[in-house]
Design an enzyme around this catalytic site. Structure first.
Site, PDB file in Angstrom:
ATOM      1  N   ASP A  35       0.849  -1.193   0.000  1.00 51.94           N
ATOM      2  CA  ASP A  35       0.000   0.000   0.000  1.00 51.94           C
ATOM      3  C   ASP A  35       0.885   1.244   0.000  1.00 51.94           C
ATOM      4  O   ASP A  35       1.891   1.308   0.711  1.00 51.94           O
ATOM      5  CB  ASP A  35      -0.919  -0.012   1.234  1.00 51.94           C
ATOM      6  CG  ASP A  35      -2.076   0.953   1.095  1.00 51.94           C
ATOM      7  OD1 ASP A  35      -3.224   0.497   0.985  1.00 51.94           O
ATOM      8  OD2 ASP A  35      -1.826   2.184   1.083  1.00 51.94           O
ATOM      9  N   ILE A  36       0.492   2.244  -0.768  1.00 49.50           N
ATOM     10  CA  ILE A  36       1.286   3.474  -0.900  1.00 49.50           C
ATOM     11  C   ILE A  36       1.264   4.299   0.392  1.00 49.50           C
ATOM     12  O   ILE A  36       2.150   5.124   0.621  1.00 49.50           O
ATOM     13  CB  ILE A  36       0.762   4.287  -2.108  1.00 49.50           C
ATOM     14  CG1 ILE A  36       1.844   5.176  -2.681  1.00 49.50           C
ATOM     15  CG2 ILE A  36      -0.485   5.074  -1.765  1.00 49.50           C
ATOM     16  CD1 ILE A  36       1.496   5.760  -4.044  1.00 49.50           C
ATOM     17  N   GLY A  96     -14.927   3.443   4.159  1.00 52.27           N
ATOM     18  CA  GLY A  96     -13.570   3.851   3.802  1.00 52.27           C
ATOM     19  C   GLY A  96     -13.087   3.331   2.463  1.00 52.27           C
ATOM     20  O   GLY A  96     -11.915   3.525   2.114  1.00 52.27           O
ATOM     21  N   GLN A  97     -13.974   2.680   1.690  1.00 47.84           N
ATOM     22  CA  GLN A  97     -13.514   2.207   0.376  1.00 47.84           C
ATOM     23  C   GLN A  97     -13.327   3.402  -0.560  1.00 47.84           C
ATOM     24  O   GLN A  97     -14.236   4.231  -0.707  1.00 47.84           O
ATOM     25  CB  GLN A  97     -14.514   1.213  -0.238  1.00 47.84           C
ATOM     26  CG  GLN A  97     -13.962   0.570  -1.513  1.00 47.84           C
ATOM     27  CD  GLN A  97     -14.890  -0.493  -2.116  1.00 47.84           C
ATOM     28  OE1 GLN A  97     -16.019  -0.682  -1.668  1.00 47.84           O
ATOM     29  NE2 GLN A  97     -14.394  -1.169  -3.140  1.00 47.84           N
ATOM     30  N   HIS A 103     -10.349  -5.548  -3.258  1.00 51.33           N
ATOM     31  CA  HIS A 103      -8.987  -5.725  -2.725  1.00 51.33           C
ATOM     32  C   HIS A 103      -9.049  -6.096  -1.262  1.00 51.33           C
ATOM     33  O   HIS A 103      -9.855  -5.575  -0.509  1.00 51.33           O
ATOM     34  CB  HIS A 103      -8.145  -4.460  -2.919  1.00 51.33           C
ATOM     35  CG  HIS A 103      -8.758  -3.205  -2.374  1.00 51.33           C
ATOM     36  ND1 HIS A 103      -9.726  -2.498  -3.058  1.00 51.33           N
ATOM     37  CD2 HIS A 103      -8.552  -2.539  -1.215  1.00 51.33           C
ATOM     38  CE1 HIS A 103     -10.078  -1.446  -2.337  1.00 51.33           C
ATOM     39  NE2 HIS A 103      -9.383  -1.448  -1.202  1.00 51.33           N
TER      40      HIS A 103
HETATM   41  P1  5GP Z   1      -9.670   1.378   0.255  1.00 58.01           P
HETATM   42  O1  5GP Z   1      -9.626   2.727   0.913  1.00 58.01           O
HETATM   43  O2  5GP Z   1     -10.436   1.429  -1.051  1.00 58.01           O
HETATM   44  O3  5GP Z   1     -10.115   0.238   1.136  1.00 58.01           O
HETATM   45  O4  5GP Z   1      -8.168   1.009  -0.085  1.00 58.01           O
HETATM   46  C1  5GP Z   1      -7.469   1.593  -1.125  1.00 58.01           C
HETATM   47  C2  5GP Z   1      -6.021   1.587  -0.735  1.00 58.01           C
HETATM   48  O5  5GP Z   1      -5.256   1.841  -1.891  1.00 58.01           O
HETATM   49  C3  5GP Z   1      -5.640   2.679   0.288  1.00 58.01           C
HETATM   50  O6  5GP Z   1      -5.117   2.057   1.470  1.00 58.01           O
HETATM   51  C4  5GP Z   1      -4.591   3.514  -0.432  1.00 58.01           C
HETATM   52  O7  5GP Z   1      -3.538   3.924   0.395  1.00 58.01           O
HETATM   53  C5  5GP Z   1      -4.117   2.576  -1.533  1.00 58.01           C
HETATM   54  N1  5GP Z   1      -3.673   3.259  -2.735  1.00 58.01           N
HETATM   55  C6  5GP Z   1      -4.272   4.311  -3.348  1.00 58.01           C
HETATM   56  N2  5GP Z   1      -3.585   4.650  -4.449  1.00 58.01           N
HETATM   57  C7  5GP Z   1      -2.527   3.800  -4.533  1.00 58.01           C
HETATM   58  C8  5GP Z   1      -1.452   3.655  -5.469  1.00 58.01           C
HETATM   59  O8  5GP Z   1      -1.339   4.364  -6.464  1.00 58.01           O
HETATM   60  N3  5GP Z   1      -0.553   2.672  -5.206  1.00 58.01           N
HETATM   61  C9  5GP Z   1      -0.644   1.843  -4.120  1.00 58.01           C
HETATM   62  N4  5GP Z   1       0.310   0.927  -3.971  1.00 58.01           N
HETATM   63  N5  5GP Z   1      -1.654   1.955  -3.232  1.00 58.01           N
HETATM   64  C10 5GP Z   1      -2.586   2.906  -3.436  1.00 58.01           C
END
Ligand code: 5GP
Ligand code: ZN
Length: 117
Positions: A35-36, A96-97, A103
């Site tokens: 994760d970034i 929080g998605q 994923h």
């Molecule tokens: P969500 O918030 O949808 O559950 O998770 C999305 C995740 O993707 C977040 O934890 C966010 O930090 C990660 N993320 C967003 N953009 C990028 C990216 O460009 N590269 C990587 N490796 N992770 C990302």
């Protein structure tokens, strides 16, 4: 068609190699990358190569690939030598998605409180 890559999807672009990521594992059906914005020493995202908006819609369409994602979550934890770990599927913006390509977050390497926030 269901599961096809979406032009506006960040994770489809990572699967296609169009956006760089620190990929730590790949299978025929999944990709795992760091994760970034890590929330723990181990914070890895395991995604299916096919595009579905969330884990539940993936499970309806592709139960075998959903199992692959879960198996790979365990492999990621083992690779990072984590005995205990948490797998999270944020589903819906209220939870929080932010990326609407299914994923699994794999979190480990620090104390993980229960119940989570
Ligand atoms: P969500 O918030 O949808 O559950 O998770 C999305 C995740 O993707 C977040 O934890 C966010 O930090 C990660 N993320 C967003 N953009 C990028 C990216 O460009 N590269 C990587 N490796 N992770 C990302
Ligand atoms: Zn996608």
């Amino acid at each position: 068609m269901a599961g096809e890559p979406q032009a506006d999807c960040l994770f489809c672009k990572i699967v296609a190699g169009e956006v760089p990521a620190t990929i730590i594992r790949e299978t025929e059906t999944t990709v795992a990358f760091r994760d970034i914005n890590p929330q723990a020493p181990t914070h890895v995202l395991v995604i299916p190569r096919v595009h579905y908006a969330n884990a539940a819609t993936l499970a309806i369409a592709e139960p075998g690939i959903t199992a692959d994602v879960l198996r790979e979550a365990g492999e990621v934890a083992a690779q990072d030598k984590a005995e205990s770990y948490r797998v999270v599927f944020n589903t819906g913006s209220g939870a929080g998605q932010t990326v609407f390509h299914a994923h699994a977050h794999v979190l480990a390497g620090r104390g993980l409180e229960w119940p989570p926030g």
